[in-house]
Design a protein around this motif. Structure first.
Motif, PDB file in Angstrom:
ATOM      1  N   ILE A  47       3.054 -11.145  -7.298  1.00  0.00           N
ATOM      2  CA  ILE A  47       1.705 -10.709  -6.938  1.00  0.00           C
ATOM      3  C   ILE A  47       1.613  -9.201  -7.155  1.00  0.00           C
ATOM      4  N   GLY A  48       0.472  -8.743  -7.666  1.00  0.00           N
ATOM      5  CA  GLY A  48       0.240  -7.309  -7.760  1.00  0.00           C
ATOM      6  C   GLY A  48       0.811  -6.696  -9.019  1.00  0.00           C
ATOM      7  N   LYS A  49       0.857  -5.350  -9.018  1.00  0.00           N
ATOM      8  CA  LYS A  49       1.307  -4.621 -10.195  1.00  0.00           C
ATOM      9  C   LYS A  49       2.833  -4.594 -10.268  1.00  0.00           C
ATOM     10  N   PRO A  50       3.383  -4.315 -11.453  1.00  0.00           N
ATOM     11  CA  PRO A  50       4.835  -4.263 -11.579  1.00  0.00           C
ATOM     12  C   PRO A  50       5.437  -3.191 -10.679  1.00  0.00           C
ATOM     13  N   SER A  51       6.578  -3.517 -10.071  1.00  0.00           N
ATOM     14  CA  SER A  51       7.287  -2.532  -9.263  1.00  0.00           C
ATOM     15  C   SER A  51       8.350  -1.879 -10.133  1.00  0.00           C
ATOM     16  N   ALA A  52       8.692  -0.638  -9.821  1.00  0.00           N
ATOM     17  CA  ALA A  52       9.642   0.094 -10.653  1.00  0.00           C
ATOM     18  C   ALA A  52      10.662   0.806  -9.777  1.00  0.00           C
ATOM     19  N   ILE A  53      11.867   0.894 -10.300  1.00  0.00           N
ATOM     20  CA  ILE A  53      12.942   1.665  -9.685  1.00  0.00           C
ATOM     21  C   ILE A  53      13.381   2.691 -10.710  1.00  0.00           C
ATOM     22  N   GLU A  54      13.409   3.951 -10.319  1.00  0.00           N
ATOM     23  CA  GLU A  54      13.801   5.016 -11.236  1.00  0.00           C
ATOM     24  C   GLU A  54      14.956   5.804 -10.636  1.00  0.00           C
ATOM     25  N   THR A  87      16.784   4.539   7.242  1.00  0.00           N
ATOM     26  CA  THR A  87      17.157   5.267   6.030  1.00  0.00           C
ATOM     27  C   THR A  87      16.464   6.626   5.959  1.00  0.00           C
ATOM     28  N   LEU A  88      15.249   6.692   6.477  1.00  0.00           N
ATOM     29  CA  LEU A  88      14.501   7.953   6.440  1.00  0.00           C
ATOM     30  C   LEU A  88      15.188   9.053   7.236  1.00  0.00           C
ATOM     31  N   GLN A  89      16.050   8.680   8.161  1.00  0.00           N
ATOM     32  CA  GLN A  89      16.755   9.669   8.984  1.00  0.00           C
ATOM     33  C   GLN A  89      18.065  10.120   8.343  1.00  0.00           C
ATOM     34  N   GLY A  90      18.406   9.529   7.203  1.00  0.00           N
ATOM     35  CA  GLY A  90      19.665   9.873   6.548  1.00  0.00           C
ATOM     36  C   GLY A  90      19.551  11.102   5.668  1.00  0.00           C
ATOM     37  N   ASP A  91      20.655  11.406   4.975  1.00  0.00           N
ATOM     38  CA  ASP A  91      20.727  12.591   4.129  1.00  0.00           C
ATOM     39  C   ASP A  91      20.582  12.282   2.647  1.00  0.00           C
ATOM     40  N   ASP A  92      20.565  11.004   2.287  1.00  0.00           N
ATOM     41  CA  ASP A  92      20.508  10.630   0.874  1.00  0.00           C
ATOM     42  C   ASP A  92      19.058  10.693   0.391  1.00  0.00           C
ATOM     43  N   ARG A  93      18.753  11.693  -0.422  1.00  0.00           N
ATOM     44  CA  ARG A  93      17.368  11.920  -0.852  1.00  0.00           C
ATOM     45  C   ARG A  93      16.822  10.749  -1.668  1.00  0.00           C
ATOM     46  N   GLU A  94      17.626  10.208  -2.565  1.00  0.00           N
ATOM     47  CA  GLU A  94      17.159   9.118  -3.414  1.00  0.00           C
ATOM     48  C   GLU A  94      16.824   7.880  -2.591  1.00  0.00           C
ATOM     49  N   LEU A  95      17.676   7.550  -1.622  1.00  0.00           N
ATOM     50  CA  LEU A  95      17.405   6.409  -0.762  1.00  0.00           C
ATOM     51  C   LEU A  95      16.160   6.648   0.089  1.00  0.00           C
ATOM     52  N   ARG A  96      15.994   7.871   0.577  1.00  0.00           N
ATOM     53  CA  ARG A  96      14.822   8.186   1.405  1.00  0.00           C
ATOM     54  C   ARG A  96      13.535   8.042   0.596  1.00  0.00           C
ATOM     55  N   LEU A  97      13.535   8.563  -0.617  1.00  0.00           N
ATOM     56  CA  LEU A  97      12.342   8.453  -1.462  1.00  0.00           C
ATOM     57  C   LEU A  97      11.998   6.993  -1.747  1.00  0.00           C
ATOM     58  N   HIS A  98      13.017   6.197  -2.043  1.00  0.00           N
ATOM     59  CA  HIS A  98      12.750   4.793  -2.352  1.00  0.00           C
ATOM     60  C   HIS A  98      12.307   4.037  -1.112  1.00  0.00           C
ATOM     61  N   ALA A  99      12.881   4.381   0.038  1.00  0.00           N
ATOM     62  CA  ALA A  99      12.461   3.732   1.282  1.00  0.00           C
ATOM     63  C   ALA A  99      10.986   4.006   1.554  1.00  0.00           C
ATOM     64  N   GLN A 114       8.489  16.313  -2.229  1.00  0.00           N
ATOM     65  CA  GLN A 114       8.381  14.942  -2.724  1.00  0.00           C
ATOM     66  C   GLN A 114       8.443  13.933  -1.582  1.00  0.00           C
ATOM     67  N   ILE A 115       9.282  14.219  -0.592  1.00  0.00           N
ATOM     68  CA  ILE A 115       9.346  13.344   0.580  1.00  0.00           C
ATOM     69  C   ILE A 115       7.998  13.342   1.287  1.00  0.00           C
ATOM     70  N   ALA A 116       7.436  14.536   1.508  1.00  0.00           N
ATOM     71  CA  ALA A 116       6.138  14.642   2.182  1.00  0.00           C
ATOM     72  C   ALA A 116       5.053  13.921   1.399  1.00  0.00           C
ATOM     73  N   LEU A 117       5.084  14.050   0.066  1.00  0.00           N
ATOM     74  CA  LEU A 117       4.056  13.416  -0.762  1.00  0.00           C
ATOM     75  C   LEU A 117       4.165  11.897  -0.706  1.00  0.00           C
ATOM     76  N   ARG A 118       5.386  11.369  -0.696  1.00  0.00           N
ATOM     77  CA  ARG A 118       5.554   9.915  -0.572  1.00  0.00           C
ATOM     78  C   ARG A 118       5.037   9.433   0.778  1.00  0.00           C
ATOM     79  N   ALA A 119       5.251  10.255   1.820  1.00  0.00           N
ATOM     80  CA  ALA A 119       4.755   9.884   3.150  1.00  0.00           C
ATOM     81  C   ALA A 119       3.231   9.840   3.153  1.00  0.00           C
ATOM     82  N   VAL A 120       2.593  10.779   2.452  1.00  0.00           N
ATOM     83  CA  VAL A 120       1.131  10.760   2.326  1.00  0.00           C
ATOM     84  C   VAL A 120       0.681   9.444   1.692  1.00  0.00           C
ATOM     85  N   GLY A 121       1.349   9.050   0.625  1.00  0.00           N
ATOM     86  CA  GLY A 121       1.000   7.788  -0.033  1.00  0.00           C
ATOM     87  C   GLY A 121       1.189   6.583   0.875  1.00  0.00           C
TER      88      GLY A 121
END
Length: 279
Positions: A97-104, A150-162, A188-195
């Motif tokens: 359902i919906g648009k394609p999801s992507a992992i980068e 995960t958002l409380q961790g130190d791994d930036r990539e995992l936080r962004l994807h979460a 980038q973290i703040a912007l993802r939170a806005v979204g």
């Protein structure tokens, strides 16, 4: 680190592997005397996929697309430095359902001497990048509570994807965590939170977003303006009117006028655009 290891180990039954129907090498660029060929990148990725539990190359039945872009050169400070390879991957899955999801993601591998073979570095980069895609896939299978942890961790990539996953799920339980992430020093973290807050559509988010406008850069404030307009409501319209009337940044004013016009806000037509000064 503990959470990342828990993701890798896991105690749940693993999901079936993602089958990749197309492996596209969008770019392979060498420089500083380091040659990089597309067939080399493709071969390294195919070998990495053969060793993967979560990703399988299946040209006949696979529906996902794996895109790759690789760059090779020499590490700073000059062109006589050690060779380095950066490999970017984007996994595009076809959802039900919906648009394609992507992992980068991307992986960078540096040589340990000026004569290291770029072929070996590409193989290492392919293995590292595929492993990163795997762990992001595993994260996507976790419940909302684990994403919030995960958002409380130190791994930036995992936080962004979460944060991206929370936006997709639109789980109201994520509201407070998303508001907290708005204050993150990482733009980038703040912007993802806005979204994520826009995806939730909770009217309470308008106040939390507007509180940021005095502490964030104009570029992020413009995104906040668009977010507030998307959520809507009386508080949002009042904020947009105020910003459109007198924010010091003309681009922020323009964004507010656009959102007022789009929403048909009262008084939108009475706000005059700033006049350009005559030469």
């Amino acid at each position: 680190m503990v959470f990342a290891l828990a993701l890798a180990a896991g105690c749940r039954d693993p999901a079936p592997p993602v089958r990749i129907g197309q492996l596209l090498i969008d770019g392979a660029l060498g420089g500083d005397g380091v040659e990089l060929r597309r067939p080399l990148v493709r071969e390294a990725l195919q070998r990495a996929l053969e060793q993967s539990r979560r990703l399988k190359f299946d040209a006949q039945q696979g529906e996902a697309i794996l895109r790759a872009r690789a760059v090779a050169g020499r590490a700073p400070p000059d062109a006589t430095g050690w060779p380095v390879v950066v490999l970017q991957l984007a996994l595009e899955e076809r959802p039900r359902i919906g648009k394609p999801s992507a992992i980068e993601t991307e992986a960078e591998v540096r040589g340990r001497s000026a004569i290291d073979r770029v072929d070996d570095l590409v193989v290492q980069a392919a293995q590292a990048a595929v492993a990163k895609v795997e762990r992001l896939l595993v994260l996507g299978e976790r419940p909302t509570g684990e994403l919030l942890a995960t958002l409380q961790g130190d791994d930036r990539e995992l936080r962004l994807h979460a944060l991206s996953l929370l936006a997709e799920r639109r789980d109201p339980a994520a509201y407070q965590a998303l508001v907290g992430a708005l204050e993150d020093d990482d733009a980038q973290i703040a912007l993802r939170a806005v979204g994520g807050l826009v995806a939730l559509g909770d009217p309470r988010a308008v106040g939390a977003l507007t509180d940021l406008t005095h502490r964030k850069s104009p570029a992020l404030v413009r995104q906040i303006v668009y977010a507030v307009g998307a959520i809507g409501g009386r508080e949002a319209e009042a904020y947009l009117f105020t910003v459109a009337s007198g924010h010091p940044d003309p681009e922020v004013q323009r964004a507010a006028r656009e959102m007022l016009k789009e929403r048909g806000g009262a008084g939108a037509s009475s706000i005059a655009a700033p006049q350009e000064e005559s030469p």
